[in-house]
Design an enzyme around this catalytic site. Structure first.
Site, PDB file in Angstrom:
ATOM      1  N   LYS A  81       0.813  -1.214   0.000  1.00  7.23           N
ATOM      2  CA  LYS A  81       0.000   0.000   0.000  1.00  7.23           C
ATOM      3  C   LYS A  81       0.849   1.268   0.000  1.00  7.23           C
ATOM      4  CE  LYS A  81      -0.723   0.483   5.000  1.00  7.23           C
ATOM      5  NZ  LYS A  81       0.111  -0.609   5.486  1.00  7.23           N
ATOM      6  N   ASP A  82       2.148   1.144   0.343  1.00 11.82           N
ATOM      7  CA  ASP A  82       3.028   2.304   0.361  1.00 11.82           C
ATOM      8  C   ASP A  82       3.543   2.687  -1.019  1.00 11.82           C
ATOM      9  OD1 ASP A  82       2.783   2.352   3.104  1.00 11.82           O
ATOM     10  OD2 ASP A  82       4.757   1.493   3.518  1.00 11.82           O
TER      11      ASP A  82
ATOM     12  N   ARG B 281       1.641   4.347  18.736  1.00 17.39           N
ATOM     13  CA  ARG B 281       0.204   4.598  18.586  1.00 17.39           C
ATOM     14  C   ARG B 281      -0.607   3.927  19.691  1.00 17.39           C
ATOM     15  NH1 ARG B 281      -0.928   5.054  12.082  1.00 17.39           N
ATOM     16  NH2 ARG B 281       1.117   5.868  11.529  1.00 17.39           N
TER      17      ARG B 281
ATOM     18  N   ARG C 259      -8.584   8.174   4.427  1.00 16.18           N
ATOM     19  CA  ARG C 259      -9.564   7.140   4.079  1.00 16.18           C
ATOM     20  C   ARG C 259     -10.338   6.695   5.304  1.00 16.18           C
ATOM     21  NH1 ARG C 259      -9.250   1.937   5.181  1.00 16.18           N
ATOM     22  NH2 ARG C 259      -7.073   2.177   5.787  1.00 16.18           N
ATOM     23  N   ARG C 260      -9.623   6.436   6.379  1.00 14.68           N
ATOM     24  CA  ARG C 260     -10.291   6.016   7.607  1.00 14.68           C
ATOM     25  C   ARG C 260     -11.141   7.135   8.193  1.00 14.68           C
ATOM     26  NH1 ARG C 260      -4.763   3.191   9.702  1.00 14.68           N
ATOM     27  NH2 ARG C 260      -5.094   1.102   8.832  1.00 14.68           N
TER      28      ARG C 260
ATOM     29  N   ARG D 266       0.897   9.839  14.212  1.00 12.45           N
ATOM     30  CA  ARG D 266       2.006   9.200  13.493  1.00 12.45           C
ATOM     31  C   ARG D 266       2.762   8.318  14.469  1.00 12.45           C
ATOM     32  NH1 ARG D 266       5.849  12.186   9.564  1.00 12.45           N
ATOM     33  NH2 ARG D 266       6.225   9.979   9.161  1.00 12.45           N
TER      34      ARG D 266
ATOM     35  N   CYS E 256      -9.188  12.627  -9.231  1.00 17.08           N
ATOM     36  CA  CYS E 256      -9.616  13.148  -7.933  1.00 17.08           C
ATOM     37  C   CYS E 256      -8.547  12.890  -6.882  1.00 17.08           C
ATOM     38  CB  CYS E 256     -10.948  12.521  -7.496  1.00 17.08           C
ATOM     39  SG  CYS E 256     -10.836  10.829  -6.885  1.00 17.08           S
TER      40      CYS E 256
END
Length: 327
Positions: free
Chosen positions: A83-84, A155, A131-132, A149, A241
């Protein structure tokens, strides 16, 4: 005896664990020795300094240094969270293999074992992902979504200290470092679709390296078809977009053989508006299925969603582009 295959990795626990999995596969399937080589990235440096990635420059900051080391011949293989990786190609580099994917869903780590629905209105929930934020806002739970971050430890520590009531993370990362016991809820993709490619690893190699042909034994065809479709949706939408995007594909057994199912969503930053669609096709046409789905979403207005509530943007938490998150 052949020289060890040098596998480039970031220094974080999650990155080295992921690279360790790939290294084990190389040893088992290629019969070659492997050496892990740590490479420090600009994403790591900005994370340590607390600079928001969107402010620093966004997509690919965790990937570029590993790719530079690969092109320079300092390493033979680079391993990334898929995903990165930006959706555009990197000159001289080929995605050699995508191993079997971990569970791609998002999870909640909350105080007192709570789920999102059990958290009181106004609870502080940390996430570094637009997105979240958009999809959680759309659930209408009245949560205070704040930017965060840091690595997994950092986290989760914010929850343990009481600074946050919960954080949202990728299940795959917690699974790889044996911390699934801290999860208090696994989010249903019907509510929160994951990032394109989430849970999958990318094994990259120089395009002119003979090793490229050998690394194909690490590939899982079903995973490759799924992530190719998801990334094709993302690439198509990126052309029209900048709205938050989620996508999930899977290969299932149909009446006439294997079928590829893809779901995707693009949302306004506040989650108030969305374009949600799905498509099916064959695994062999994964890129085509994803590209057509992305095109249909643009035709249905996905390109206009990022214009929603622009005047409120200064009040939003500083968030990272989806492709550069590390958890």
């Amino acid at each position: 005896m052949s020289a060890p295959i040098r596998v480039g990795t970031r220094a974080s626990l999650l990155a080295t664990t992921q690279c360790g999995h790939v290294a084990d596969m190389i040893r088992e399937r290629l019969g070659r020795e492997v050496e892990l080589v740590e490479v420090r990235t600009d994403g790591d440096r900005t994370q340590a300094s607390g600079i928001p990635l969107a402010e620093y420059g966004g997509v690919g900051v965790f990937v570029a240094a590993l790719r530079d080391a690969l092109v320079a011949g300092e390493v033979d293989v680079a391993v990334h969270s898929l995903k990165d990786i930006p959706t555009y190609p990197a000159p001289g580099i080929t995605l050699a293999a995508v191993p079997t994917r971990e569970d791609p869903r998002d999870v909640v780590v909350a105080r007192d074992g709570l789920t999102l629905g059990e958290l009181p209105v106004g609870s502080r929930v940390g996430t570094g992902s637009p997105r979240r934020v958009a999809q959680l806002s759309a659930l209408g739970l009245g949560l205070d979504l704040v930017g965060v971050r840091g690595n997994v430890d950092t986290r989760i520590a914010k929850v343990r200290s009481g600074e946050y009531d919960a954080v949202i993370l990728a299940r795959a990362g917690l699974s790889r470092i044996d911390r699934l016991h801290e999860v208090t809820e696994v989010l249903d993709p019907l509510q929160v679709l994951p990032a394109p490619g989430q849970g999958a690893l990318a094994v990259e190699c120089r395009s002119d390296d003979p090793l490229l042909a050998e690394l194909v034994v690490l590939e899982d065809p079903a995973t490759r078809a799924a992530v190719d479709a998801e990334r094709a949706v993302l690439a198509t939408l990126e052309g029209g977009c900048t709205a938050p995007i989620g996508a999930l594909a899977e290969v299932v057994e149909g009446e006439d053989g294997e079928e590829l199912w893809v779901r995707a969503v693009a949302l306004s930053p506040d989650g108030a508006l969305s374009v949600r669609m799905s498509a099916t096709g064959t695994p062999a046409d994964a890129v085509g299925v994803g590209t057509r789905l992305g095109g249909e979403m643009l035709a249905d207005g996905a390109g206009d969603l990022d214009q929603q509530d622009q005047h409120d943007s200064q009040d939003q938490p500083q968030l990272e582009p989806e492709q550069v998150r590390n958890a």
